[in-house]
Design a protein around this motif. Structure first.
Motif, PDB file in Angstrom:
ATOM      1  N   ILE A   1       0.727  -1.355  -0.080  1.00  0.00           N
ATOM      2  CA  ILE A   1      -0.049   0.323  -0.074  1.00  0.00           C
ATOM      3  C   ILE A   1       1.102   1.331  -0.218  1.00  0.00           C
ATOM      4  O   ILE A   1       0.644   2.814  -0.709  1.00  0.00           O
ATOM      5  CB  ILE A   1      -1.042  -0.327   1.089  1.00  0.00           C
ATOM      6  N   ALA A   2       1.883   1.526   0.518  1.00  0.00           N
ATOM      7  CA  ALA A   2       2.877   1.943   0.586  1.00  0.00           C
ATOM      8  C   ALA A   2       3.229   1.799  -0.536  1.00  0.00           C
ATOM      9  O   ALA A   2       3.328   3.956  -1.308  1.00  0.00           O
ATOM     10  CB  ALA A   2       3.839   1.876   1.411  1.00  0.00           C
ATOM     11  N   LYS A   3       4.097   1.526  -1.604  1.00  0.00           N
ATOM     12  CA  LYS A   3       4.643   1.557  -2.463  1.00  0.00           C
ATOM     13  C   LYS A   3       3.646   2.183  -3.688  1.00  0.00           C
ATOM     14  O   LYS A   3       3.713   2.642  -4.766  1.00  0.00           O
ATOM     15  CB  LYS A   3       4.958  -0.038  -3.263  1.00  0.00           C
ATOM     16  N   VAL A   4       2.086   1.710  -3.797  1.00  0.00           N
ATOM     17  CA  VAL A   4       0.846   2.502  -4.151  1.00  0.00           C
ATOM     18  C   VAL A   4       0.825   3.756  -4.039  1.00  0.00           C
ATOM     19  O   VAL A   4       0.764   4.320  -5.187  1.00  0.00           O
ATOM     20  CB  VAL A   4      -0.496   1.796  -4.395  1.00  0.00           C
TER      21      VAL A   4
ATOM     22  N   THR B   1       0.402  10.577  -8.147  1.00  0.00           N
ATOM     23  CA  THR B   1       0.264  12.246  -8.060  1.00  0.00           C
ATOM     24  C   THR B   1       0.042  12.640  -8.532  1.00  0.00           C
ATOM     25  O   THR B   1      -1.363  11.920  -8.593  1.00  0.00           O
ATOM     26  CB  THR B   1       2.144  12.381  -9.436  1.00  0.00           C
ATOM     27  N   SER B   2       0.413  13.899  -7.823  1.00  0.00           N
ATOM     28  CA  SER B   2      -1.330  15.343  -7.796  1.00  0.00           C
ATOM     29  C   SER B   2      -1.017  15.428  -9.113  1.00  0.00           C
ATOM     30  O   SER B   2      -2.727  15.953  -9.293  1.00  0.00           O
ATOM     31  CB  SER B   2      -0.880  16.086  -6.567  1.00  0.00           C
ATOM     32  N   ASP B   3      -0.954  14.771 -10.607  1.00  0.00           N
ATOM     33  CA  ASP B   3      -1.184  15.291 -11.336  1.00  0.00           C
ATOM     34  C   ASP B   3      -1.578  14.235 -12.223  1.00  0.00           C
ATOM     35  O   ASP B   3      -1.912  14.619 -13.439  1.00  0.00           O
ATOM     36  CB  ASP B   3       0.330  15.800 -12.485  1.00  0.00           C
ATOM     37  N   VAL B   4      -2.151  13.132 -11.561  1.00  0.00           N
ATOM     38  CA  VAL B   4      -2.541  12.188 -12.487  1.00  0.00           C
ATOM     39  C   VAL B   4      -4.031  12.328 -11.658  1.00  0.00           C
ATOM     40  O   VAL B   4      -4.586  12.121 -10.405  1.00  0.00           O
ATOM     41  CB  VAL B   4      -2.486  10.975 -12.482  1.00  0.00           C
TER      42      VAL B   4
END
Length: 100
Positions: free
Chosen positions: A39-42, A47-50
């Motif tokens: 979950i941490a890797k996801v 990112t905020s731009d997606v």
């Protein structure tokens, strides 16, 4: 590495009212640790731009248009009814005082 410890797993077992033996605690510690790490890797990849999406491809309404078609006559609709009263289905009353 996340902070999933055997003591935390035992505590979660108590909260969930699940009795866990030592073997289960050991196995669940590793499994929960792997889940938290994934979950941490996801979270790192997002990112905020997606922009957030609910579907990977655009969705569209697949319903057909409403069109008036042939309708049953009252007699046709009531022909197999176990009990009818003129132009209506007759059913047993559902309220206690009205039942006979």
């Amino acid at each position: 590495m996340s902070e999933i410890t055997p003591d935390l797993v035992r505590h979660l077992g108590v909260l969930a009212r699940i009795q866990l033996d030592d073997e289960e605690v050991t196995r669940l510690t590793g499994e929960l640790d792997a889940i938290v790490d994934n979950i941490a890797k996801v979270g790192e990849v997002a990112t905020s731009d997606v922009p957030a999406t609910s579907h990977p491809i655009p969705m569209q309404n697949v319903f057909r248009a409403d069109e008036v078609g042939r309708m049953l006559t009252t007699e046709q609709a009531l022909q197999n009814a176990p009990d009818a009263d003129g132009a209506r289905f007759r059913v047993t009353a559902i309220l206690g005082e009205e039942q006979q």
